[in-house]
Design an enzyme around this catalytic site. Structure first.
Site, PDB file in Angstrom:
ATOM      1  N   TYR A   1       0.856  -1.191   0.000  1.00 37.76           N
ATOM      2  CA  TYR A   1       0.000   0.000   0.000  1.00 37.76           C
ATOM      3  C   TYR A   1       0.885   1.232   0.000  1.00 37.76           C
ATOM      4  O   TYR A   1       1.879   1.311   0.739  1.00 37.76           O
ATOM      5  CB  TYR A   1      -0.884   0.014   1.249  1.00 37.76           C
ATOM      6  CG  TYR A   1      -1.671   1.294   1.437  1.00 37.76           C
ATOM      7  CD1 TYR A   1      -2.958   1.416   0.954  1.00 37.76           C
ATOM      8  CD2 TYR A   1      -1.106   2.387   2.108  1.00 37.76           C
ATOM      9  CE1 TYR A   1      -3.686   2.589   1.118  1.00 37.76           C
ATOM     10  CE2 TYR A   1      -1.815   3.568   2.270  1.00 37.76           C
ATOM     11  CZ  TYR A   1      -3.112   3.659   1.778  1.00 37.76           C
ATOM     12  OH  TYR A   1      -3.817   4.821   1.947  1.00 37.76           O
TER      13      TYR A   1
ATOM     14  N   GLU B   1      -3.687   7.659  -3.719  1.00 37.61           N
ATOM     15  CA  GLU B   1      -3.636   6.401  -2.971  1.00 37.61           C
ATOM     16  C   GLU B   1      -3.554   5.237  -3.954  1.00 37.61           C
ATOM     17  O   GLU B   1      -4.430   5.093  -4.810  1.00 37.61           O
ATOM     18  CB  GLU B   1      -4.877   6.256  -2.094  1.00 37.61           C
ATOM     19  CG  GLU B   1      -4.895   4.972  -1.272  1.00 37.61           C
ATOM     20  CD  GLU B   1      -6.196   4.797  -0.514  1.00 37.61           C
ATOM     21  OE1 GLU B   1      -6.159   4.641   0.712  1.00 37.61           O
ATOM     22  OE2 GLU B   1      -7.260   4.827  -1.173  1.00 37.61           O
TER      23      GLU B   1
END
Length: 453
Positions: free
Chosen positions: A174, A262
């Site tokens: 991530y 993101e």
């Protein structure tokens, strides 16, 4: 500060090399050498290999963004739309060199992979190695409602499907860059545990969350990008490759005036390539004047019509389930007003934010929107006049009440700039307007007016 994608409720999906939009004539192009009826190319995004794009119209914004800054992504595909005639015709060609194909229903909601169509098809994301099955799958998606954990109960109608090359992922991480008010600038956030909700990781394994502040004047430094790549668990040549992608993502973050980029998962393939497999980007509303190309792609087709109508007059409107309409200036005050109505036993019918530079015409249009909602049984006006002139609000209220022949109870609490003149206007109007001395008093009177009915 609200990001544009928050207002759009947008999910970003890139990976679009050729990108295609609906055509009334049929699909005359899809992948190169893959004619499909119903779409035509509207643009080409050539990220030297890869990136994911922007919210709103999932592939379209991606197409604009994915031609920039060298961020890695997979090769992309087709966007199909329902229209006159058959939804899909059998593709006459083959996806160029694609070993596996992924179809993704394009709606502005998460959880599509676990969603359900009212056609009976399970899942809004499907993989296939046979191009001939693309037609069959898309026919069960386009024109049908897809229900996920983020959609209304009846789901959202799918009008477009994206078809793209599917890549194998050997490891998922991530990575995000976001503006952090506490740090007065951008912050990188990363975790070696990707492909899952990062909120869950933060709760269950906080030691796997890594943060690094970036000096907005100096920009991201090589050692910062390399350290984040190490924290994410990239090794050998992939470590430098990941660091390069992180720097390119930061450059993109600045270039498009993002408040958040993101990437989840930010992963690696068995062939040894670092790829941005899925992403979400939020934009700064205040940068619309210099990001016109991006903001022009706002897809309002899944918004409630009343939200689109409110936007025409620079009003922020979100519908809720209650019966007391909230007419407020400022998002914080609007949320507080909704809360205090609930605390006093009522239910807010909406969140309507007038903003700062309000004019009488906006007040009138706001009342038109509120009174058009059949659920509304009372209206609570809560204005704190800082840059807002309370007298302008009062004049707008009295005009709206007369011209719209308001038939529901109206409670008004005004405070701040020119409030005494505003109170005089309301008191001398002869209209059945209930004044309140403060927010608590206003909420109680609004709830009581509904109870009496």
């Amino acid at each position: 500060m609200l990001s544009r994608s928050c207002i759009f409720r947008s999910l970003i999906e890139t990976h679009i090399t050729p990108v295609f939009a609906p055509s009334p004539r049929g699909w005359n192009e899809a992948f190169p050498q893959l004619p499909v009826e119903g779409c035509e190319p509207w643009g080409r995004a050539e990220l030297p290999p890869g990136e994911r794009g922007k919210g709103g119209d999932s592939g379209r914004r991606a197409g604009v963004l994915s031609g920039q800054d060298g961020v890695s992504r997979d090769r992309a595909g087709v966007r199909c739309s329902a229209g006159p005639g058959p939804a899909i015709r059998p593709p006459a060609g083959q996806l160029p060199e694609a070993k596996e194909i992924v179809l993704k229903a394009q709606i502005l909601a998460g959880g599509r992979g676990k969603g359900t169509f009212n056609s009976g098809l399970k899942g809004g994301v499907h993989l296939t190695k046979d191009p001939k099955t693309v037609e069959q799958l898309a026919k069960q998606m386009i024109g049908y409602n897809l229900s996920t954990k983020q959609t209304p109960k009846d789901g959202v109608k799918v009008k477009k499907v994206m078809v793209a090359e599917a890549l194998n992922i050997s490891r998922e991480t991530y990575f995000a860059i976001l503006m952090d008010r506490a740090c007065n600038g951008p912050v990188m956030v990363g975790s070696p545990q990707g492909g899952v909700d990062i909120e869950e990781v933060a709760v269950t394994s906080p030691e796997l969350i890594f943060k690094e502040e970036i000096d907005i004047f100096e920009g991201i430094q090589d050692h910062q990008a390399l350290q984040m790549a190490k924290n994410l668990g990239f090794k050998g040549p992939l470590q430098q490759q990941a660091a390069d992608q992180i720097k390119k993502l930061y450059n993109l973050f600045l270039k498009i005036d993002a408040t958040q980029v993101e990437v989840n998962p930010f992963g690696e393939t068995p062939e040894g390539q670092v790829v941005c497999f899925d992403a979400k980007i939020n934009f700064d509303d205040n940068a619309e004047f210099r990001q016109k190309e991006i903001f022009a792609m706002d897809d309002k087709s899944e918004n409630e019509p009343i939200e689109n109508e409110a936007a025409k007059y620079d009003l922020k409107y979100i519908g809720l389930d209650g019966n007391i309409a909230c007419f407020v200036n400022g998002a914080g005050l609007a949320m507080a007003t909704c809360d205090i109505i609930s605390l006093n036993g009522g239910k807010p019918a909406n969140f309507l934010d007038l903003g700062g530079g309000v004019k009488e015409a906006q007040v009138y249009q706001a009342f038109k929107l509120l009174t058009a909602d059949p659920k509304v049984e009372a209206i609570l006006v809560n204005i704190f006049g800082g840059i807002v002139n309370c007298a302008i609000i009062a004049n707008g209220i009295t005009k709206a009440c007369r011209e719209l022949e308001l038939k529901v109870p109206l409670v008004v609490r005004l405070e701040g700039t020119n409030v005494h003149e505003a109170q005089r206007i309301l008191n001398e109007s002869g209209l059945p307007i209930t004044s309140a001395r403060d927010l608590e008093d206003a909420a109680k009177k609004a709830v009581a007016s509904v109870a009496r009915k």
